[in-house]
Design a protein around this motif. Structure first.
Motif, PDB file in Angstrom:
ATOM      1  N   ASP A  12       0.853  -1.195   0.000  1.00 13.22           N
ATOM      2  CA  ASP A  12       0.000   0.000   0.000  1.00 13.22           C
ATOM      3  C   ASP A  12       0.888   1.242   0.000  1.00 13.22           C
ATOM      4  OD1 ASP A  12      -2.351   1.459   0.085  1.00 13.22           O
ATOM      5  OD2 ASP A  12      -2.429   1.467   2.283  1.00 13.22           O
ATOM      6  N   ASP A  39      -8.228  -6.400   0.359  1.00 18.24           N
ATOM      7  CA  ASP A  39      -8.675  -5.338   1.267  1.00 18.24           C
ATOM      8  C   ASP A  39      -9.248  -5.944   2.554  1.00 18.24           C
ATOM      9  OD1 ASP A  39      -7.911  -3.314  -0.456  1.00 18.24           O
ATOM     10  OD2 ASP A  39      -9.888  -3.144  -1.386  1.00 18.24           O
ATOM     11  N   PHE A  52      -4.835   2.564  -0.892  1.00 22.11           N
ATOM     12  CA  PHE A  52      -5.175   2.170  -2.262  1.00 22.11           C
ATOM     13  C   PHE A  52      -5.926   0.842  -2.230  1.00 22.11           C
ATOM     14  CE2 PHE A  52      -1.105   4.575  -3.471  1.00 22.11           C
ATOM     15  CZ  PHE A  52      -1.804   5.744  -3.762  1.00 22.11           C
ATOM     16  N   SER A  53      -6.933   0.726  -3.095  1.00 23.80           N
ATOM     17  CA  SER A  53      -7.744  -0.495  -3.127  1.00 23.80           C
ATOM     18  C   SER A  53      -6.925  -1.674  -3.658  1.00 23.80           C
ATOM     19  CB  SER A  53      -8.954  -0.290  -4.044  1.00 23.80           C
ATOM     20  OG  SER A  53      -8.514  -0.243  -5.390  1.00 23.80           O
ATOM     21  N   GLN A  54      -7.431  -2.869  -3.455  1.00 26.80           N
ATOM     22  CA  GLN A  54      -6.690  -4.047  -3.916  1.00 26.80           C
ATOM     23  C   GLN A  54      -6.512  -4.040  -5.437  1.00 26.80           C
ATOM     24  OE1 GLN A  54      -9.323  -7.049  -2.202  1.00 26.80           O
ATOM     25  NE2 GLN A  54      -9.581  -7.970  -4.206  1.00 26.80           N
ATOM     26  N   ASP A  55      -7.497  -3.534  -6.171  1.00 25.04           N
ATOM     27  CA  ASP A  55      -7.346  -3.473  -7.634  1.00 25.04           C
ATOM     28  C   ASP A  55      -6.224  -2.524  -8.024  1.00 25.04           C
ATOM     29  OD1 ASP A  55      -9.404  -5.237  -7.851  1.00 25.04           O
ATOM     30  OD2 ASP A  55     -10.897  -3.781  -8.537  1.00 25.04           O
ATOM     31  N   GLU A  56      -6.134  -1.384  -7.320  1.00 23.68           N
ATOM     32  CA  GLU A  56      -5.058  -0.424  -7.608  1.00 23.68           C
ATOM     33  C   GLU A  56      -3.702  -1.021  -7.224  1.00 23.68           C
ATOM     34  OE1 GLU A  56      -7.528   3.740  -6.930  1.00 23.68           O
ATOM     35  OE2 GLU A  56      -6.756   2.695  -5.178  1.00 23.68           O
ATOM     36  N   ARG A  57      -3.645  -1.666  -6.058  1.00 22.50           N
ATOM     37  CA  ARG A  57      -2.372  -2.248  -5.601  1.00 22.50           C
ATOM     38  C   ARG A  57      -1.924  -3.378  -6.531  1.00 22.50           C
ATOM     39  NH1 ARG A  57      -3.148  -4.587  -1.054  1.00 22.50           N
ATOM     40  NH2 ARG A  57      -5.383  -4.311  -0.809  1.00 22.50           N
ATOM     41  N   ALA A  59      -2.675  -3.602  -9.733  1.00 19.56           N
ATOM     42  CA  ALA A  59      -2.272  -2.998 -11.016  1.00 19.56           C
ATOM     43  C   ALA A  59      -0.851  -2.458 -10.919  1.00 19.56           C
ATOM     44  CB  ALA A  59      -3.251  -1.888 -11.401  1.00 19.56           C
ATOM     45  N   ILE A  60      -0.517  -1.829  -9.799  1.00 23.77           N
ATOM     46  CA  ILE A  60       0.833  -1.268  -9.618  1.00 23.77           C
ATOM     47  C   ILE A  60       1.869  -2.389  -9.597  1.00 23.77           C
ATOM     48  CG2 ILE A  60       2.344  -0.071  -7.959  1.00 23.77           C
ATOM     49  CD1 ILE A  60      -0.226   1.628  -7.227  1.00 23.77           C
TER      50      ILE A  60
END
Ligand code: C2G
Length: 132
Positions: A12, A39, A52-57, A59-60
């Protein structure tokens, strides 16, 4: 046979300590698979939602050059299943987890890497909060 490395984390507010552990983990094999904690798991484990949401994490982490594949880590108790499912030869964790995953030495090598000093998501959040 390619040597598969697996590691887990929340990642995160992605920072250089995260990058370094991922780079060093990848260097221990031919492909790196990363379990990014859900999450809901974070809420259970740390009592707060990640920034940051799990989808954002996901993606990174998936976009990083040393990372071959990512998946959502739904629960800490499923670690053995994840190791077997992804055919991992090596489990890598930061040394804040030292000794905690030795039970998996029957199915893979277990390596704890030293954490990058003086940086953490919590410290970053506090620094940012204190500067506004
Ligand atoms: N890390 C590091 N240096 C730092 C901060 C973190 O090497 N300064 C490493 C941690 O040791 C860990 C990885 O980065 O291996 C991810 O850290 P977190 O996002 O804090 O993940 P954590 O909450 O430890 O989740 O199944 C285990 C959990 O999902 C791990």
């Amino acid at each position: 046979m390619p040597r598969t490395v697996i590691t887990f984390g929340t990642f995160d507010v992605f920072h250089v300590g995260h990058l370094r552990v991922i780079e060093r983990a990848a260097a221990l094999g031919d492909r790196l698979v990363v379990g990014v904690s859900a999450d809901a798991l974070n809420l259970r484990k740390k009592g707060r939602e990640p920034v940051f949401s799990q989808d954002e994490r996901l993606a990174i982490v998936a976009a990083l050059k040393p990372v071959s594949a990512v998946f959502v880590e739904e629960s800490l108790e499923q670690k053995r299943d994840y190791i077997l499912e992804h055919g991992a030869d090596v489990l890598v964790m930061g040394d804040d987890w030292a000794g905690r995953f030795d039970e998996f030495e029957d199915v893979c090598e277990v390596v704890y890497l030293p954490r990058t000093p003086a940086i953490s998501t919590t410290a970053l959040i506090e620094k940012i909060a204190g500067s506004v």
